[in-house]
Design an enzyme around this catalytic site. Structure first.
Site, short mmCIF file in Angstrom:
data_model
loop_
_atom_site.label_atom_id
_atom_site.label_comp_id
_atom_site.label_asym_id
_atom_site.label_seq_id
_atom_site.Cartn_x
_atom_site.Cartn_y
_atom_site.Cartn_z
CE1 TYR A 1 -3.81 2.83 0.31
CE2 TYR A 1 -2.63 3.41 1.99
CZ TYR A 1 -3.43 3.79 1.40
OH TYR A 1 -3.53 4.62 1.52
CG ASP B 1 5.68 3.67 1.31
OD1 ASP B 1 6.20 4.12 2.02
OD2 ASP B 1 4.55 3.62 1.29
CE LYS C 1 0.25 4.90 8.08
NZ LYS C 1 0.78 4.69 7.42
#
Ligand SMILES: *Cc1c(COP(=O)(O)O)cnc(C)c1O
Length: 453
Positions: free
Chosen positions: A170, A265, A293
């Site tokens: 994702y 990522d 995050k």
């Protein structure tokens, strides 16, 4: 052990529950349920990000009133041990005093200026010092934007259009990345979402995670076309799936050989699996790295960084356009900076590793004693308990796990005051606020719930 509010009841869905409103447990999600009804009239599904609706696990999503340390409280006053930690963003737990103080100090000076600030420079310096492959960085407001920018940069740098990603990876919700394609095949992408024209996904190749021979085959055959290979160095959006030995190194070599950029990522893994992220943990470096995050300390902030020659393609130094009204927001930068400085100063990683290991062992033992087939994957303080009797090494094996059993497990744990990710295919996280005592409580709850399954 601290007094715990008796938490909400085990079962099922709101409509059914209201018929049993006399049960003490039934009252305990009443406010959440009422808010959900209202929210659904005002927002699609009542939520602003789909997984929050508990669709994969059933039951009423809890509306959260506050968090402190390892705990969440919902609007009904139930307390939960939080193993989601805002999807990994809160490595210091909720409301860490240093982070709160930094954010408050910043907001008193003004919440946004749309002009450069010193906090951006300080945060950039911290990131550049943490991740050797990052020489220069741009701040954005979400991981999605960071990935969009990384891909645009890779395409501009290489003059190529095709991107290769991995099944189950994702990378946010940008059109060209919302593609997982069929199993195993390096078929051209088909979008996962309505509203994405096939053309937007046509330049996306999807490869099976942890399958280096397949990647070699495709990246060799199509070497001239591929602008970048983007990968979660530890897959954290199909539960947790660690890279097999040699996988990341192999991708590094393949990218080099084909002239493609390697994008890690690290929106989850950055500052999570080590201070320097997966690149430090595995000793493999990327050309471009996306962070999110943790880097925003619980505020909307993300970043893309990498080699200077690539990053300098960004406007205003180069021809690749990218911009943002709230990019590098001073409050978010202050919270991120406070978080990173604390992580660097206190190096909580060995302790996090140890408590996550205790949790992993406790969950394994609980499942074994209950006779429930399981696989537990853990990297650092991110982990996933899969209900499966085989290893989970890629998207297919993650999806083949028993998700109905996970849903029952989730609801049982919630009823006992443990807030797990509301999907088998999401990672659980520990924070520095989770102490032995909390880990012990999770294991005890798990044993009881698993025996009852
Ligand atoms: C969360 C996540 C994103 C997207 O970040 P947002 O801030 O939600 O847009 C991208 N990549 C990975 C690996 C993520 O876990």
């Amino acid at each position: 052990m601290a007094q715990r509010r008796v938490s909400p009841r085990p079962t099922t869905d709101g409509a059914r529950m209201s018929a049993h409103a006399r049960r003490p447990s039934a009252a305990s999600a009443g406010r959440s349920r009422r808010l959900l009804v209202r929210a659904r009239r005002l927002m699609p599904g009542g939520v602003n990000s789909p997984v929050r609706a508990f669709g994969a696990v059933g039951g009423t999503p809890r509306f959260i009133a506050r968090g402190a340390g390892p705990h969440l409280w919902d609007v009904d006053g139930n307390r939960y041990l939080d193993l989601v930690c805002s999807w990994g963003a809160l490595i210091l737990g909720h409301g860490h005093p240093e982070v709160v103080e930094a954010a408050c100090r910043a907001v008193r000076l003004g919440s946004t200026f749309g002009a450069p600030t010193q906090a951006e420079v300080e945060l950039a310096a911290e990131i550049v010092a943490a991740v050797p492959s990052i020489e220069s960085v741009r701040f954005v407001s979400s991981g999605t934007e960071a990935v969009m920018t990384a891909v645009r940069l890779a395409r501009a740098f290489t003059g190529r259009a095709t991107i290769a990603k991995f099944e189950g990876g994702y990378h946010g919700h940008a059109d060209g990345l919302l593609v997982r394609a069929g199993s195993g095949a390096a078929a051209l992408g088909t979008p996962d979402s309505a509203g994405i024209p096939p053309a937007c996904a046509a330049d996306t190749l999807v490869l099976p995670y942890n399958d280096l021979p397949r990647a070699r085959e495709v990246l060799t055959a199509r070497a001239e076309e591929i602008a970048c290979v983007i990968v979660e160095p530890v897959a954290g959006n199909m539960g947790v799936v660690p890279p097999q030995p040699g996988f990341l190194e192999g991708l590094r070599a393949l990218a080099e050989r084909s002239g493609a950029l390697l994008i890690f990522d690290e929106v989850i893994t950055g500052f999570r699996v080590a201070y320097g992220g997966a690149q430090e943990r595995y000793g493999v470096s990327a050309d471009l790295t996306t962070l999110g995050k943790i880097v925003g300390g619980g505020f909307p902030l993300a970043a893309v960084g990498g080699r200077r020659e690539v990053m300098d393609l960004l406007a205003p130094t180069g021809p690749v356009y990218q911009a943002g009204t709230l990019s590098g927001n001073p409050v978010a930068c202050a919270a991120g900076l406070a978080t990173l400085r604390l992580l660097k100063r206190e190096n909580p990683y060995p302790a996090l590793e140890a408590s996550a290991d205790r949790l992993a062992r406790g969950l394994r033992e609980a499942a074994a004693r209950a006779g429930v087939p399981h696989t537990l994957n853990r990297v650092g303080s991110m982990l996933a308990l899969f209900f499966a009797d085989r290893w989970v090494t890629d998207c297919q094996s993650a999806e083949a796990t028993d998700r109905a059993r996970y849903a029952a497990f989730f609801r049982g744990m919630l009823a006992r005051g443990v807030y797990l990710p509301p999907s088998q295919l999401e990672a659980a996280f520990l924070s520095t606020a989770h102490e032995d005592e909390h880990v012990g409580l999770v294991c005890e709850a798990a044993e009881a719930v698993l025996r009852a399954l």
